[in-house]
Write a protein that holds these residues in place. Structure first.
Motif: not given
Ligand code: OSB
Ligand code: MG
Length: 386
Positions: A206, A179, A280, A256-257, A310-311, A278, A153, A333, A231, A308, A181, A208, A39, A75
């Motif tokens: 998104d 979504k 989280k 997000d961040e 990617d948990e 967003n 995503s 996500d 995003e 999310g 990237k 980032n 990813f 991240y």
């Molecule tokens: O920016 O939302 C993000 C995954 C890892 C770090 C940052 C992000 C993401 C995702 C994937 O967009 C979210 C997911 O599928 O859990």
């Protein structure tokens, strides 16, 4: 500046009144699960999910939390090592029985930041308490059950044809939105290609944090593709420049961040830096802070959704429970388990119904059963703390 959002007193979840049980056994477990596919964000590519799990045992009942920090700071600034350090030195000594969750949150407020470490602990405590009471977590949080919207995503791809293949694969399942990237050099033409292939798809992007304000004209070109939002286009730490960019774009911005807690959300709303947030739970310090942010946004008429990280199935189950809150009006996500892992560490797996919704698992706590033999299979390190 819109003063209203600075003064709004946010109501709290009834979960703040829940009392902490005695903790008879505490384990920190590092797991590593291979992703089905690597990813990529604009910043980094992850081939595996490495996560810190917190296992709390009280009188035969076990609660689990998952930390969203990665082993790297690509991240956010927290890493699994900083989380381990903050947990053992500063949070663990505060975990005394009998206090309420609200009291605990106040007691650890002198620990500045470290929302990912705090979320891991709060997750495990809330799951433990809900399981002891044989109630689902959403009920402990004061929220009625409902089905959850889905979204996927898609990471940065090597080429536009590869992106179109990834979108086609995603669309073979009934996701509510997709979504993409984006990053510098993989943006306008890439989004255009997807939009031309799927004129009606609910689509967002998104970045980032890959752009700067000097890219405003380029980002304005994205207005042509009726994205539901863009995003985090600008720096991971910025709020003010997003407000300037939002004034230049028709497309809503989503942060997000930049949002670490309720105070950041207040700043963003007061400055009109975004029209969507967003949330989280693993980034903002846990479920209770997430619900505070959602309540503030609801008061402001701002949509929120659950992101999310990617948990594993543990963290994803918390994201599902969170989305029973009324402010979560947009698909997040939250994707099917099979899109991340061939084998997960919980049951049941997340699967979309024919209409794209996800049913809440109906057990106590997060509702999922943690498969300890699977946890053991993917364990890199296990530290028994008590
Ligand atoms: O920016 O939302 C993000 C995954 C890892 C770090 C940052 C992000 C993401 C995702 C994937 O967009 C979210 C997911 O599928 O859990
Ligand atoms: Mg993001």
């Amino acid at each position: 500046m819109d003063q209203q959002f600075l003064h709004y007193v946010v109501p709290d979840s009834p979960a703040v009144d829940a009392r902490m049980p005695a903790l008879h056994k505490i384990d920190l477990i590092t797991v590593r699960l291979p992703f089905v596919k690597p990813f990529s964000t604009s910043v980094h590519t992850w081939a595996v999910k490495e996560a810190l799990l917190l296992r709390l045992e009280s009188g035969g009942v076990v609660g689990w939390g998952e930390c969203v920090a990665d082993p790297d700071p690509y991240y956010a600034s927290e890493t699994t090592q900083t989380v381990r350090h903050i947990f053992k030195e500063f949070l663990l000594p505060l975990l005394t029985r009998g206090q309420t969750i609200g009291e605990l949150l106040k007691r650890w407020s002198p620990v500045r930041g470290h929302g990912m470490a705090k979320a891991m602990v709060e997750n495990a405590l809330l799951d433990l308490i809900a399981r002891q009471q044989s109630r689902p977590l959403h009920e402990l949080l004061g929220l009625p059950a409902r089905r959850i919207q889905s979204g996927i995503s898609l990471g940065i791809q090597d080429s536009i044809p590869a992106l179109l293949d990834a979108v086609a694969e995603a669309m073979s399942r009934p996701y509510h939105r997709v979504k993409l990237k984006i990053m510098q050099g993989k943006d306008v033409e890439w989004v255009r290609a997807v939009r031309e292939a799927y004129p009606k798809l609910t689509l967002m992007a998104d970045a980032n944090g890959d752009y700067r304000l000097e890219h405003a004209a380029l980002l304005r070109e994205l207005d042509a593709f009726s994205l539901t939002m863009i995003e985090q286009p600008l720096s991971y730490s910025d709020i003010v420049q997003h407000a300037a960019l939002q004034r230049e774009l028709a497309t809503p911005l989503c942060l997000d961040e930049s949002i670490h807690d309720l105070d950041d959300a207040r700043s963003a709303l007061a400055l009109k830096a975004c029209r969507v947030i967003n949330i989280k739970q693993g980034r903002v310090g846990g479920m209770i802070e997430s619900l505070r942010i959602a309540a503030l946004c609801q008061h402001a008429g701002i949509d929120v959704w659950s992101g999310g990280m990617d948990e594993t199935g543990i963290g994803r189950a918390f994201n599902l429970q969170l989305q029973t809150a009324p402010g979560f009006t947009l698909p997040g996500d939250t994707s099917e388990t099979a899109r991340y892992f061939n084998e997960d560490i919980v049951e049941p797996a997340v699967v979309l119904a024919d209409d794209g919704f996800i049913a809440l698992p109906d057990g106590a706590g997060t509702g999922v059963a943690i498969l300890e033999d699977r946890v053991a299979r993917y364990t890199l390190a296990r530290e028994q703390i008590r």
